[in-house]
Design an enzyme around this catalytic site. Structure first.
Site, PDB file in Angstrom:
ATOM      1  N   CYS A  25       0.769  -1.212  -0.090  1.00 33.34           N
ATOM      2  CA  CYS A  25      -0.077   0.063  -0.032  1.00 33.34           C
ATOM      3  C   CYS A  25       1.088   1.373  -0.164  1.00 33.34           C
ATOM      4  O   CYS A  25       0.420   2.067  -0.783  1.00 33.34           O
ATOM      5  CB  CYS A  25      -1.005  -0.022   1.070  1.00 33.34           C
ATOM      6  SG  CYS A  25      -0.291  -0.333   2.861  1.00 33.34           S
ATOM      7  N   HIS A  81      -1.731   0.552   7.479  1.00 36.82           N
ATOM      8  CA  HIS A  81      -2.212   0.775   5.871  1.00 36.82           C
ATOM      9  C   HIS A  81      -2.052   1.986   5.777  1.00 36.82           C
ATOM     10  O   HIS A  81      -1.339   3.032   6.702  1.00 36.82           O
ATOM     11  CB  HIS A  81      -3.732   0.486   6.255  1.00 36.82           C
ATOM     12  CG  HIS A  81      -4.452   0.532   4.858  1.00 36.82           C
ATOM     13  ND1 HIS A  81      -4.003  -0.147   3.701  1.00 36.82           N
ATOM     14  CD2 HIS A  81      -5.638   1.375   4.399  1.00 36.82           C
ATOM     15  CE1 HIS A  81      -4.851   0.105   2.797  1.00 36.82           C
ATOM     16  NE2 HIS A  81      -5.680   1.153   3.257  1.00 36.82           N
ATOM     17  N   ASP A  99      -8.314   5.527  -1.311  1.00 35.43           N
ATOM     18  CA  ASP A  99      -7.764   4.144  -0.878  1.00 35.43           C
ATOM     19  C   ASP A  99      -8.049   3.229  -1.790  1.00 35.43           C
ATOM     20  O   ASP A  99      -9.121   2.793  -2.079  1.00 35.43           O
ATOM     21  CB  ASP A  99      -8.388   4.025   0.368  1.00 35.43           C
ATOM     22  CG  ASP A  99      -8.371   2.597   1.114  1.00 35.43           C
ATOM     23  OD1 ASP A  99      -7.320   1.966   0.741  1.00 35.43           O
ATOM     24  OD2 ASP A  99      -8.584   2.364   2.194  1.00 35.43           O
TER      25      ASP A  99
END
Length: 223
Positions: A25, A81, A99
Protein backbone atom coordinates in the site's frame (compact mmCIF):
# COMPACT_ATOMS: atom_id res chain seq x y z
CA UNK A 1 -29.67 7.95 -18.28
CA UNK A 2 -26.74 6.17 -16.63
CA UNK A 3 -27.45 2.75 -15.14
CA UNK A 4 -25.90 1.43 -11.95
CA UNK A 5 -23.82 -1.06 -13.92
CA UNK A 6 -22.48 1.77 -16.09
CA UNK A 7 -21.53 3.75 -13.01
CA UNK A 8 -19.73 0.73 -11.56
CA UNK A 9 -17.92 0.17 -14.86
CA UNK A 10 -16.90 3.82 -15.00
CA UNK A 11 -15.57 3.69 -11.42
CA UNK A 12 -13.70 0.46 -12.18
CA UNK A 13 -12.07 1.99 -15.25
CA UNK A 14 -11.08 5.06 -13.21
CA UNK A 15 -9.45 2.95 -10.51
CA UNK A 16 -7.65 0.88 -13.14
CA UNK A 17 -5.64 3.99 -14.11
CA UNK A 18 -3.74 3.66 -10.83
CA UNK A 19 -1.11 1.04 -10.12
CA UNK A 20 -2.04 -1.42 -7.38
CA UNK A 21 0.05 -4.26 -6.02
CA UNK A 22 -1.68 -6.14 -3.18
CA UNK A 23 0.03 -5.70 0.22
CA UNK A 24 2.29 -2.87 -1.00
CA UNK A 25 0.00 0.00 0.00
CA UNK A 26 2.84 2.44 0.70
CA UNK A 27 4.16 2.08 -2.85
CA UNK A 28 0.67 2.18 -4.30
CA UNK A 29 0.05 5.51 -2.56
CA UNK A 30 3.45 6.85 -3.64
CA UNK A 31 2.55 6.20 -7.29
CA UNK A 32 -1.03 7.39 -6.77
CA UNK A 33 0.15 10.79 -5.51
CA UNK A 34 2.43 11.22 -8.50
CA UNK A 35 -0.34 10.24 -10.91
CA UNK A 36 -2.87 12.60 -9.31
CA UNK A 37 -0.75 15.69 -9.80
CA UNK A 38 0.58 14.60 -13.18
CA UNK A 39 -3.05 14.23 -14.35
CA UNK A 40 -4.01 17.62 -12.92
CA UNK A 41 -6.42 16.11 -10.38
CA UNK A 42 -4.16 17.37 -7.60
CA UNK A 43 -2.25 20.66 -7.39
CA UNK A 44 1.31 20.99 -8.69
CA UNK A 45 3.73 18.56 -7.02
CA UNK A 46 0.81 17.19 -4.98
CA UNK A 47 0.70 20.18 -2.63
CA UNK A 48 -2.91 19.39 -1.68
CA UNK A 49 -2.16 15.71 -0.98
CA UNK A 50 -1.27 14.04 2.31
CA UNK A 51 0.00 10.51 2.83
CA UNK A 52 -1.50 8.88 5.93
CA UNK A 53 0.05 5.82 7.60
CA UNK A 54 -2.30 3.97 9.95
CA UNK A 55 -0.84 1.71 12.64
CA UNK A 56 -0.28 1.39 16.40
CA UNK A 57 2.10 -0.01 19.03
CA UNK A 58 0.96 -3.61 18.45
CA UNK A 59 0.80 -3.28 14.65
CA UNK A 60 -2.79 -4.52 14.74
CA UNK A 61 -5.24 -2.08 13.21
CA UNK A 62 -8.80 -3.13 12.37
CA UNK A 63 -10.28 -1.45 9.31
CA UNK A 64 -13.56 -2.13 7.53
CA UNK A 65 -14.71 -2.07 3.90
CA UNK A 66 -11.41 -3.52 2.68
CA UNK A 67 -11.28 -5.52 -0.56
CA UNK A 68 -8.83 -8.04 0.93
CA UNK A 69 -11.42 -9.20 3.47
CA UNK A 70 -13.49 -12.38 3.17
CA UNK A 71 -16.11 -10.97 5.53
CA UNK A 72 -19.36 -9.29 4.53
CA UNK A 73 -18.38 -6.13 6.42
CA UNK A 74 -14.93 -6.04 4.80
CA UNK A 75 -13.08 -6.11 8.13
CA UNK A 76 -9.31 -6.70 8.04
CA UNK A 77 -6.68 -6.60 10.78
CA UNK A 78 -3.71 -4.89 9.09
CA UNK A 79 -0.26 -4.39 10.61
CA UNK A 80 -0.39 -1.00 8.92
CA UNK A 81 -2.23 0.64 6.08
CA UNK A 82 -1.58 3.70 3.91
CA UNK A 83 -4.07 6.03 2.28
CA UNK A 84 -3.98 9.42 0.56
CA UNK A 85 -6.09 12.37 1.72
CA UNK A 86 -6.65 15.32 -0.58
CA UNK A 87 -7.36 18.67 1.05
CA UNK A 88 -7.42 21.69 -1.21
CA UNK A 89 -7.00 25.08 0.43
CA UNK A 90 -9.99 27.37 0.46
CA UNK A 91 -13.71 26.59 0.57
CA UNK A 92 -15.84 24.43 -1.65
CA UNK A 93 -13.75 21.26 -1.41
CA UNK A 94 -14.25 18.65 1.29
CA UNK A 95 -11.29 16.47 2.38
CA UNK A 96 -11.27 13.35 0.22
CA UNK A 97 -9.76 9.89 0.74
CA UNK A 98 -8.05 7.90 -2.00
CA UNK A 99 -7.81 4.27 -0.84
CA UNK A 100 -7.13 1.70 -3.56
CA UNK A 101 -7.83 -1.14 -1.11
CA UNK A 102 -11.28 0.09 -0.11
CA UNK A 103 -14.64 -1.10 -1.45
CA UNK A 104 -16.04 2.41 -0.91
CA UNK A 105 -16.40 4.84 -3.83
CA UNK A 106 -13.04 5.94 -5.19
CA UNK A 107 -12.38 8.55 -3.94
CA UNK A 108 -14.62 9.02 -0.87
CA UNK A 109 -15.26 12.07 1.33
CA UNK A 110 -13.26 11.81 4.55
CA UNK A 111 -16.47 12.46 6.51
CA UNK A 112 -17.98 9.20 5.19
CA UNK A 113 -14.73 7.20 5.02
CA UNK A 114 -14.11 7.59 8.77
CA UNK A 115 -17.41 6.07 10.00
CA UNK A 116 -17.37 3.37 7.29
CA UNK A 117 -13.72 2.30 7.48
CA UNK A 118 -12.34 3.41 10.84
CA UNK A 119 -15.59 3.20 12.81
CA UNK A 120 -14.42 5.24 15.82
CA UNK A 121 -17.78 4.62 17.53
CA UNK A 122 -17.07 0.87 17.54
CA UNK A 123 -15.84 -0.21 20.98
CA UNK A 124 -12.30 -1.62 20.72
CA UNK A 125 -9.74 -2.81 23.24
CA UNK A 126 -7.00 -0.22 23.78
CA UNK A 127 -4.39 -2.25 21.88
CA UNK A 128 -6.44 -1.82 18.72
CA UNK A 129 -6.51 1.98 18.79
CA UNK A 130 -5.59 3.46 15.42
CA UNK A 131 -2.99 6.23 15.11
CA UNK A 132 -2.41 8.26 11.96
CA UNK A 133 0.92 9.61 10.72
CA UNK A 134 0.12 12.46 8.33
CA UNK A 135 2.91 13.41 5.90
CA UNK A 136 2.69 16.13 3.24
CA UNK A 137 2.91 14.37 -0.13
CA UNK A 138 5.70 16.54 -1.64
CA UNK A 139 7.88 15.73 1.40
CA UNK A 140 6.97 12.04 1.23
CA UNK A 141 7.74 11.82 -2.48
CA UNK A 142 11.16 13.36 -1.83
CA UNK A 143 12.20 11.24 1.17
CA UNK A 144 10.41 7.88 0.99
CA UNK A 145 12.36 4.74 0.06
CA UNK A 146 11.68 1.02 0.24
CA UNK A 147 13.76 -1.94 -0.85
CA UNK A 148 10.87 -4.20 0.27
CA UNK A 149 12.90 -6.03 2.91
CA UNK A 150 9.84 -6.09 5.20
CA UNK A 151 8.12 -8.44 2.75
CA UNK A 152 10.77 -11.17 2.97
CA UNK A 153 11.04 -13.91 5.58
CA UNK A 154 14.28 -15.02 7.23
CA UNK A 155 15.04 -17.30 4.30
CA UNK A 156 14.63 -14.46 1.82
CA UNK A 157 11.29 -15.63 0.43
CA UNK A 158 8.60 -13.11 -0.49
CA UNK A 159 5.49 -13.07 1.72
CA UNK A 160 3.68 -11.42 -1.21
CA UNK A 161 4.81 -10.99 -4.79
CA UNK A 162 6.53 -7.58 -5.20
CA UNK A 163 5.72 -4.97 -7.85
CA UNK A 164 7.36 -5.49 -11.22
CA UNK A 165 8.97 -2.03 -11.25
CA UNK A 166 12.22 -1.21 -9.45
CA UNK A 167 12.18 -0.42 -5.71
CA UNK A 168 11.65 3.23 -4.78
CA UNK A 169 14.82 5.15 -3.87
CA UNK A 170 14.70 8.52 -2.11
CA UNK A 171 16.05 11.67 -3.77
CA UNK A 172 19.10 11.58 -1.48
CA UNK A 173 19.88 7.96 -2.38
CA UNK A 174 18.37 6.33 0.72
CA UNK A 175 17.21 2.82 -0.21
CA UNK A 176 14.97 2.00 2.76
CA UNK A 177 13.21 4.02 5.44
CA UNK A 178 9.68 2.57 5.41
CA UNK A 179 10.11 1.51 9.04
CA UNK A 180 10.41 5.16 10.07
CA UNK A 181 6.95 5.89 8.68
CA UNK A 182 5.11 2.80 9.86
CA UNK A 183 6.48 2.82 13.43
CA UNK A 184 3.64 4.67 15.15
CA UNK A 185 3.06 4.74 18.90
CA UNK A 186 0.67 6.30 21.37
CA UNK A 187 3.54 8.46 22.65
CA UNK A 188 3.82 10.06 19.19
CA UNK A 189 0.24 11.38 19.15
CA UNK A 190 -0.10 15.17 19.50
CA UNK A 191 -2.14 16.25 22.51
CA UNK A 192 -4.10 18.84 20.56
CA UNK A 193 -4.56 19.75 16.94
CA UNK A 194 -3.27 23.32 16.82
CA UNK A 195 -1.28 25.69 14.60
CA UNK A 196 2.10 24.15 15.48
CA UNK A 197 1.02 20.62 14.52
CA UNK A 198 -0.62 21.88 11.33
CA UNK A 199 2.56 23.74 10.36
CA UNK A 200 4.75 20.75 11.24
CA UNK A 201 3.11 18.55 8.61
CA UNK A 202 4.36 20.97 5.94
CA UNK A 203 7.96 20.85 7.14
CA UNK A 204 8.73 17.59 8.97
CA UNK A 205 9.93 14.52 7.09
CA UNK A 206 7.74 12.24 9.21
CA UNK A 207 4.87 14.69 9.56
CA UNK A 208 2.70 14.49 12.67
CA UNK A 209 0.74 11.72 14.40
CA UNK A 210 -2.88 12.16 15.46
CA UNK A 211 -5.46 9.92 17.09
CA UNK A 212 -8.56 8.63 15.36
CA UNK A 213 -10.76 11.27 17.01
CA UNK A 214 -8.43 14.04 15.75
CA UNK A 215 -8.19 12.99 12.10
CA UNK A 216 -11.17 14.89 10.69
CA UNK A 217 -10.41 17.90 12.89
CA UNK A 218 -6.84 18.03 11.57
CA UNK A 219 -7.90 18.25 7.94
CA UNK A 220 -10.71 20.69 8.70
CA UNK A 221 -8.14 23.14 10.11
CA UNK A 222 -5.91 23.20 7.03
CA UNK A 223 -6.87 26.46 5.36
Amino acid sequence: MTTTSNLETSASLFISQYHHTPFYCEENVYLLCKKLFENGIADAEGSDLFVVFISNDKKQVPLWRQKASNRADGAVLWDYHVICVQRKRGGGFVPTVWDLDSSLPFPSPLASYIPETIRPSFSLFSEYQRFFRIVHAPIFLHHFASDRRHMKDFAGNWSAEPPTYDPIIAKDGTVHNLNEYMEIHLSDVVKNVEVDSINAVFSEKLGVVVGENQLEEFFSQIS
